[in-house]
Scaffold this active site. Sequence first.
Site, short mmCIF file in Angstrom:
data_model
loop_
_atom_site.label_atom_id
_atom_site.label_comp_id
_atom_site.label_asym_id
_atom_site.label_seq_id
_atom_site.Cartn_x
_atom_site.Cartn_y
_atom_site.Cartn_z
N LEU A 1 0.87 -1.18 0.00
CA LEU A 1 0.00 0.00 0.00
C LEU A 1 0.90 1.23 0.00
O LEU A 1 1.75 1.38 0.87
CB LEU A 1 -0.91 -0.01 1.23
CG LEU A 1 -2.10 0.96 1.26
CD1 LEU A 1 -3.02 0.74 0.07
CD2 LEU A 1 -2.87 0.82 2.56
N ASP A 2 0.73 2.09 -1.01
CA ASP A 2 1.60 3.26 -1.16
C ASP A 2 1.63 4.12 0.10
O ASP A 2 0.61 4.22 0.81
CB ASP A 2 1.12 4.13 -2.33
CG ASP A 2 1.39 3.49 -3.68
OD1 ASP A 2 2.16 2.52 -3.74
OD2 ASP A 2 0.80 3.96 -4.69
N PRO A 3 2.75 4.80 0.38
CA PRO A 3 2.81 5.70 1.53
C PRO A 3 1.72 6.78 1.50
O PRO A 3 1.22 7.19 2.55
CB PRO A 3 4.20 6.33 1.41
CG PRO A 3 5.01 5.30 0.71
CD PRO A 3 4.07 4.67 -0.28
N LEU A 4 1.33 7.24 0.29
CA LEU A 4 0.32 8.29 0.19
C LEU A 4 -1.10 7.74 0.31
O LEU A 4 -2.07 8.50 0.20
CB LEU A 4 0.47 9.04 -1.13
CG LEU A 4 1.79 9.81 -1.30
CD1 LEU A 4 1.79 10.58 -2.62
CD2 LEU A 4 2.03 10.76 -0.14
N ALA A 5 -1.23 6.43 0.53
CA ALA A 5 -2.54 5.82 0.74
C ALA A 5 -2.67 5.40 2.20
O ALA A 5 -1.68 5.13 2.88
CB ALA A 5 -2.71 4.60 -0.17
#
Length: 323
Positions: free
Chosen positions: A48-52
């Site tokens: 899961l992306d850091p920005l998510a």
Amino acid sequence: MNQKRKRPQRPVSGWVIFDKPYGMGSTDAVSFIKRIYRADKAGHAGTLDPLASGILPIALGEATKTVPYVVDGAKVYRFTASWGGERSTDDREGPVTATSDKRPAKADIQALLPRFTGLIQQVPPKFSAIKVDGERAYDLARHGETIELEAREIEIGRIEIIAMPDGNETVFEVECGKGTYVRSLARDIGRLLGCYGHVSALRRLEVAPFDEQDAVTKEELEAASESAKAHLESLGNPDALDPAAFATLDAFLIDPIEALEGMPHLALNGDAAHRVRMGNPVMALGRDAPVEADEAYVTDKGRLLALGEIRAGQFHPKRVFKG
């Protein structure tokens, strides 16, 4: 040189359904969970992306053997597409690469959504973990290299509009399979609409069979960890593995069996369970026992014993769990 002494680890096993906060990377999340649980082994089921933010299932101990079954599970995301600008990263982090004054009407967006349902071809973002000649695409992109990623087949079960707070943004919810990039959806929809777009907010709501009702937050885990530390300090041994100290943390653990939802199951005991534990096949007995199954699991007194397959009425273990 003095080396830092490694603290004793626990053979703890189970799933932690972590509600990953915005800004934290998946690898950092696994390290955080492993550290506070003092677990000897950990892994996650789907980056899961850091920005998510949102659901990041993390397996501890023997539960790591069930990771592939969760990785393949359906995902549900809620995301906001901001219109008027496409970005190099397909999210709000990268610089703008194309702009438009056009803003889409809800009816125009709705008319496009069937084209993004079912089996479709999707080109991943250039800033992604896809490997190109052995290198991660995002590493090549960060060094300014021009890369062309090939389209891949993905499956989208549904995509729907949740809200349009104004003409500049649309909130979507999408249910999709493994390998889907939500950032690519916003990019491709924006291009077809002629308004350009990127993801400005993203949250994962579900990784089947786990959802937000199973999730635990970083704050809840930190509070439980502090309670464990206080208990161990009261014993005068902060490195102790006293189960009572970790009871609050362990209450958040989900049984590895839950990752196997829908898979054929056999309940064994006695000699049959012992034979499986030793890696030997056993007869698949019982009125509802399947004669053939590519994947199945067996339990002993309700505890997960082994994963394997059923051939000609026999269960053949492939992965045996420590009990």
